[in-house]
Design an enzyme around this catalytic site. Structure first.
Site, PDB file in Angstrom:
ATOM      1  N   PHE A 149       0.824  -1.224   0.000  1.00 53.96           N
ATOM      2  CA  PHE A 149       0.000   0.000   0.000  1.00 53.96           C
ATOM      3  C   PHE A 149       0.848   1.259   0.000  1.00 53.96           C
ATOM      4  CE2 PHE A 149       0.948  -0.109   4.551  1.00 53.96           C
ATOM      5  CZ  PHE A 149       1.091   1.242   4.829  1.00 53.96           C
ATOM      6  N   GLU A 176      -4.913  -3.689  -2.056  1.00 49.28           N
ATOM      7  CA  GLU A 176      -6.362  -3.462  -2.062  1.00 49.28           C
ATOM      8  C   GLU A 176      -6.725  -2.190  -1.296  1.00 49.28           C
ATOM      9  OE1 GLU A 176      -4.563  -5.641  -0.555  1.00 49.28           O
ATOM     10  OE2 GLU A 176      -5.415  -6.379   1.334  1.00 49.28           O
ATOM     11  N   SER A 226       5.407  -6.918   3.406  1.00 48.84           N
ATOM     12  CA  SER A 226       5.983  -7.223   4.716  1.00 48.84           C
ATOM     13  C   SER A 226       6.772  -8.542   4.651  1.00 48.84           C
ATOM     14  CB  SER A 226       4.867  -7.326   5.757  1.00 48.84           C
ATOM     15  OG  SER A 226       3.941  -8.304   5.344  1.00 48.84           O
ATOM     16  N   CYS A 281       9.581   1.903   3.355  1.00 51.50           N
ATOM     17  CA  CYS A 281      10.500   0.808   3.663  1.00 51.50           C
ATOM     18  C   CYS A 281      11.927   1.332   3.830  1.00 51.50           C
ATOM     19  CB  CYS A 281      10.469  -0.240   2.570  1.00 51.50           C
ATOM     20  SG  CYS A 281      11.056   0.423   1.013  1.00 51.50           S
ATOM     21  N   GLU A 379       9.502  -4.117  13.024  1.00 55.08           N
ATOM     22  CA  GLU A 379       9.204  -3.023  12.099  1.00 55.08           C
ATOM     23  C   GLU A 379       7.878  -2.416  12.558  1.00 55.08           C
ATOM     24  OE1 GLU A 379       7.847  -3.961   8.052  1.00 55.08           O
ATOM     25  OE2 GLU A 379       8.953  -2.221   7.343  1.00 55.08           O
TER      26      GLU A 379
HETATM   27  P1  NAD Z   1       1.597  -6.587   3.064  1.00 55.98           P
HETATM   28  O1  NAD Z   1       2.628  -7.637   3.159  1.00 55.98           O
HETATM   29  O2  NAD Z   1       0.466  -6.590   4.031  1.00 55.98           O
HETATM   30  O3  NAD Z   1       0.910  -6.624   1.604  1.00 55.98           O
HETATM   31  C1  NAD Z   1       1.676  -6.640   0.417  1.00 55.98           C
HETATM   32  C2  NAD Z   1       0.872  -7.321  -0.666  1.00 55.98           C
HETATM   33  O4  NAD Z   1       0.621  -8.674  -0.279  1.00 55.98           O
HETATM   34  C3  NAD Z   1      -0.483  -6.679  -0.928  1.00 55.98           C
HETATM   35  O5  NAD Z   1      -0.731  -6.672  -2.315  1.00 55.98           O
HETATM   36  C4  NAD Z   1      -1.442  -7.577  -0.177  1.00 55.98           C
HETATM   37  O6  NAD Z   1      -2.726  -7.628  -0.779  1.00 55.98           O
HETATM   38  C5  NAD Z   1      -0.779  -8.934  -0.246  1.00 55.98           C
HETATM   39  N1  NAD Z   1      -1.066  -9.763   0.926  1.00 55.98           N
HETATM   40  C6  NAD Z   1      -1.372  -9.351   2.166  1.00 55.98           C
HETATM   41  N2  NAD Z   1      -1.545 -10.412   2.983  1.00 55.98           N
HETATM   42  C7  NAD Z   1      -1.340 -11.521   2.244  1.00 55.98           C
HETATM   43  C8  NAD Z   1      -1.361 -12.921   2.529  1.00 55.98           C
HETATM   44  N3  NAD Z   1      -1.635 -13.397   3.752  1.00 55.98           N
HETATM   45  N4  NAD Z   1      -1.076 -13.774   1.521  1.00 55.98           N
HETATM   46  C9  NAD Z   1      -0.803 -13.333   0.296  1.00 55.98           C
HETATM   47  N5  NAD Z   1      -0.770 -12.013  -0.025  1.00 55.98           N
HETATM   48  C10 NAD Z   1      -1.025 -11.110   0.934  1.00 55.98           C
HETATM   49  O7  NAD Z   1       2.364  -5.183   3.093  1.00 55.98           O
HETATM   50  P2  NAD Z   1       1.740  -3.729   3.155  1.00 55.98           P
HETATM   51  O8  NAD Z   1       1.203  -3.494   4.522  1.00 55.98           O
HETATM   52  O9  NAD Z   1       0.877  -3.472   1.994  1.00 55.98           O
HETATM   53  O10 NAD Z   1       3.058  -2.850   2.937  1.00 55.98           O
HETATM   54  C11 NAD Z   1       3.929  -2.508   3.986  1.00 55.98           C
HETATM   55  C12 NAD Z   1       5.098  -3.439   4.067  1.00 55.98           C
HETATM   56  O11 NAD Z   1       5.790  -3.458   2.821  1.00 55.98           O
HETATM   57  C13 NAD Z   1       6.134  -3.013   5.094  1.00 55.98           C
HETATM   58  O12 NAD Z   1       6.577  -4.159   5.774  1.00 55.98           O
HETATM   59  C14 NAD Z   1       7.242  -2.406   4.262  1.00 55.98           C
HETATM   60  O13 NAD Z   1       8.524  -2.425   4.848  1.00 55.98           O
HETATM   61  C15 NAD Z   1       7.188  -3.263   3.051  1.00 55.98           C
HETATM   62  N6  NAD Z   1       7.812  -2.598   1.912  1.00 55.98           N
HETATM   63  C16 NAD Z   1       9.046  -3.032   1.530  1.00 55.98           C
HETATM   64  C17 NAD Z   1       9.695  -2.410   0.485  1.00 55.98           C
HETATM   65  C18 NAD Z   1      11.056  -2.874   0.053  1.00 55.98           C
HETATM   66  O14 NAD Z   1      11.535  -2.385  -0.935  1.00 55.98           O
HETATM   67  N7  NAD Z   1      11.706  -3.789   0.752  1.00 55.98           N
HETATM   68  C19 NAD Z   1       9.079  -1.363  -0.192  1.00 55.98           C
HETATM   69  C20 NAD Z   1       7.809  -0.957   0.214  1.00 55.98           C
HETATM   70  C21 NAD Z   1       7.178  -1.587   1.277  1.00 55.98           C
END
Ligand code: NAD
Length: 494
Positions: A149, A176, A226, A281, A379
């Site tokens: 997101f 989403e 994440s 991130c 985090e």
């Molecule tokens: P998230 O892991 O909750 O979601 C990421 C994606 O995975 C979304 O499209 C979501 O719909 C999907 N998802 C969520 N739960 C799932 C599940 N149980 N099974 C399969 N798919 C699932 O992450 P978020 O809250 O959207 O974003 C924040 C996180 O992203 C933070 O941890 C941040 O550090 C990380 N991030 C990392 C980078 C990087 O370059 N390393 C960059 C941006 C964000």
């Protein structure tokens, strides 16, 4: 109320969805729309469209691809403010920040415009008599991108310009929570002349992700999110035989040595700690002060925090809300935990007052944080900055290297030799020297180490081109025309 559905084969999808998600404006706390969640059947329709489009797109000339990329670049550029407004309305970050992420994404589009040069292979003439060897790189097929997101425009743009430039077709599953930017960019691709089906967007949650991870038509998955989900995506996707790059969470340290310019370091801590409400991130969340400068540095940061305005990102605030109420409450629970665990709460963001029902939490500063505390280990992904006091460079380095995350880090110092040693010794993928958020330019590659990335290949730059192509080496023998066959009148080769 807006209603968002999937974008398949160059048009809004007519697939029915049994499940939906709410979209919020985090600054008001109000539901502003709903988004359809894709079933495995809908994902299959998108993959079929991408598969069909790939058969032609992979044969499109490099000249044609570049023309489409240039047109897309121009369209994103002129629509930057519109995309930024869509991001702020669903994510909450301030407008200038949202426009900034579009700019960083655009840089990857600009990088991909150089694809004819990037795809050039090698050629060795006459490795044996009449035998030449050369290498080419070919696209993979339909590829999936699953994004978080926090950067709804930039993170997808880390991948799809390069994937498409290399001749692949794409199925993007954005977060989403803020799906509108992806939909707008899909329309811009169409306007730019990209053939239907080369770029598709499906919305949803785990069900859509699982369908992409196991669909035999999907050749690779680029995931950002994440760490627990990144690990799951890596394990599930590789088991299904796919090429995976899964970028995870972070806990980025900023080390301040005693000789640093403390005003520069304090400004940097403010921007990197609280920009985008800490939902980056590459945000700095642990500041490691090498004594004896901690008192002075904490005072400078506290002084600057008093000037930060938290509020609606469309109304001139410095820092917007958190993305959801659940996330806001989770971050606030870390503030409680930090206090209980014995850290010194210097500035308490829970006291911030903003009118309405938005998901706000003000900038928060902890001092005397210890490595055993949850506010240091986890985090938090919010505007909470922890200061750890150490006695030496070696102690600071050990802290950073012992931490399971390894996305970004920064060192602040006026000693070039110390900075040089840090860049060499630190076990982190992206390092800043007097630069708090060292996001690599598009022609380098973005990626962390340890629990911040699963897979071997980082995003964009030449690593991105490698990820989205397969290498092939051709060994060819062409006998000299004098050898025989049709007599073309060549003289005998001597
Ligand atoms: P998230 O892991 O909750 O979601 C990421 C994606 O995975 C979304 O499209 C979501 O719909 C999907 N998802 C969520 N739960 C799932 C599940 N149980 N099974 C399969 N798919 C699932 O992450 P978020 O809250 O959207 O974003 C924040 C996180 O992203 C933070 O941890 C941040 O550090 C990380 N991030 C990392 C980078 C990087 O370059 N390393 C960059 C941006 C964000």
């Amino acid at each position: 109320m807006t209603h968002i559905t999937h974008w398949i084969n160059g048009a809004l999808s007519t697939q029915k969805s049994d499940r939906h998600g709410d979209i919020y404006n985090p600054a008001t706390g109000q539901v502003t729309g709903s988004v359809d969640f894709a079933s495995a059947a809908t994902v299959d329709v998108a993959v079929q469209a991408a598969t069909k489009a790939f058969t032609e797109w992979r044969h499109s000339s490099l000249t044609k691809r570049v023309q489409v990329l240039f047109a897309f670049r121009e369209l994103v550029h002129v629509n930057k403010e519109k995309i930024a407004a869509l991001i702020t309305a669903e994510h909450g970050k301030v407008l200038s920040d949202a426009a900034g992420e579009v700019t960083r994404g655009l840089e990857v589009v600009e990088f991909a415009c150089g694809i004819p040069h990037l795809l050039k292979g090698g050629f060795s003439e006459a490795v044996s008599t009449g035998v030449d060897v050369y290498s080419i790189r070919q696209p993979l097929g339909p590829v999936a991108i699953i994004s978080p997101f926090n950067f709804p425009a930039m993170v997808p743009m880390w991948f799809f310009p390069v994937a498409i430039a290399c001749g692949n077709s794409v199925v993007l599953k954005p977060s989403e929570k803020d799906p509108s930017a992806a939909m707008f960019m899909a329309q811009l691709w169409k306007e730019a002349g990209l053939p239907d089906g080369v770029f598709n967007v499906v919305h949803g949650d785990k069900e859509a992700v699982d369908a992409l991870l196991t669909h035999p038509g999907i050749k690779s998955v680029s995931f950002v999110g994440s760490t627990p989900i990144a690990r799951y995506v890596y394990e599930t996707g590789t088991k299904a035989g796919k090429r995976i790059q899964a970028l995870g969470g972070a806990k980025n340290h900023m080390v301040v040595l005693p000789d640093a310019d403390l005003n520069l370091a304090a400004d940097a801590a403010i921007n990197a700690g609280f920009g985008s409400a800490g939902e980056r991130c590459m945000a700095i969340s642990a500041l490691v002060a090498v004594e004896p400068i901690a008192d002075e540095l904490v005072a400078k940061i506290k002084e600057r925090m008093a000037t930060l305005k938290t509020g609606d990102g469309t109304k001139g605030a410095d820092m917007g809300p958190l993305v959801t109420l659940v996330h806001r409450d989770k971050v606030a629970s870390y503030v409680e935990a930090g206090e209980k665990e014995g850290a010194t709460l210097v500035v308490d963001g829970r006291n911030v007052k903003v009118d309405g029902d938005g998901f706000f939490l003000g900038p928060t500063l902890f001092d005397n944080v210890k490595p055993s505390m949850s506010i240091y280990k986890d985090e938090i992904f919010g505007p909470v900055l922890s200061v750890l006091r150490v006695k030496s460079y070696d102690e600071a380095l050990k802290l950073v290297n012992d931490h399971p995350y390894g996305n970004g880090t920064a060192i602040f110092t006026n000693d070039g030799g110390a900075a040089r040693r840090y860049q060499n010794e630190v076990e982190v993928g992206m390092v800043g020297i007097n630069v708090p958020i060292p996001v690599p330019m598009s022609y380098y590659s973005f990626g962390g180490w340890k629990n911040s990335l699963f897979g071997d290949t980082h995003a964009h730059g030449t690593e991105g081109v490698h990820f989205f192509t397969r290498g092939k080496v051709v060994t060819s023998r062409w006998l000299d025309p004098s050898h025989g066959g049709i007599n073309l009148g060549f003289p005998q080769n001597t």
